[in-house]
Scaffold this active site. Structure first.
Site: not given
Ligand code: THU
Length: 159
Positions: A74, A114
């Site tokens: 995000e 985020c």
């Molecule tokens: N992650 C995201 O990119 N967005 C989210 O809304 C939740 C988590 C990513 C962070 C990390 O690289 C992986 O997902 C596991 O937490």
């Protein structure tokens, strides 16, 4: 003592019930998972932002060997959109995630950091961001970060 209730509305859409432009944005978020760098979690997240002029900007989670230095999909997406198109409000943000078995059935929701960034972008442009959370069981649609971050801080408190 007084009390008040804060209400959040989440609408759940089947694929065929979504507007065509929302389906396209979700497809862009799903495709964006291919750019994810997630060797540590194995969890690939993609996001796609639609700007007011129709431009779509994508991003994905980028992990780092020093774990806290990585960034969620995000935020890579919103920061890229704002850096490249600083005059364009973000109107919609689609998010999709897959693990080693495929796209998740239950949509993920943005982490706290985020949510704060989405709030900041809404405030910067004075425009709500429609958030589309994709899952194979349905897409959860939220009209503004207000639903995910109630009582958020804004500069109005400082005036
Ligand atoms: N992650 C995201 O990119 N967005 C989210 O809304 C939740 C988590 C990513 C962070 C990390 O690289 C992986 O997902 C596991 O937490």
């Amino acid at each position: 003592m007084k009390e008040y209730t804060i209400q959040s509305i989440v609408r759940v859409f089947g694929w065929d019930e979504l507007a065509a432009e929302d389906r396209l944005l979700i497809e862009a978020a799903k495709n964006a998972t291919s750019g994810s760098y997630a060797p540590y979690s194995g969890f690939c997240v993609g996001a796609a932002a639609r700007l007011q002029n129709g431009t779509v900007v994508i991003g994905s989670n980028q992990e780092n060997v020093a774990y806290p230095s990585g960034l969620c999909a995000e935020r890579t997406t919103l920061f890229a959109a704002n850096a490249q198109y600083p005059d364009q409000p973000v109107v919609s943000l689609a998010i999709a995630a897959r693990n080693k078995e495929g796209f998740v059935a239950r949509p993920i929701t943005p982490c706290g950091a985020c949510r704060q960034v989405i709030s900041g972008v809404e405030q910067r442009y004075g425009h709500p961001i429609c958030i589309l959370l994709y899952g194979t069981d349905g897409t959860h649609v939220i009209d503004s970060i207000d639903a995910l971050l109630p009582l958020q801080f804004s500069d109005s408190y400082m005036k």
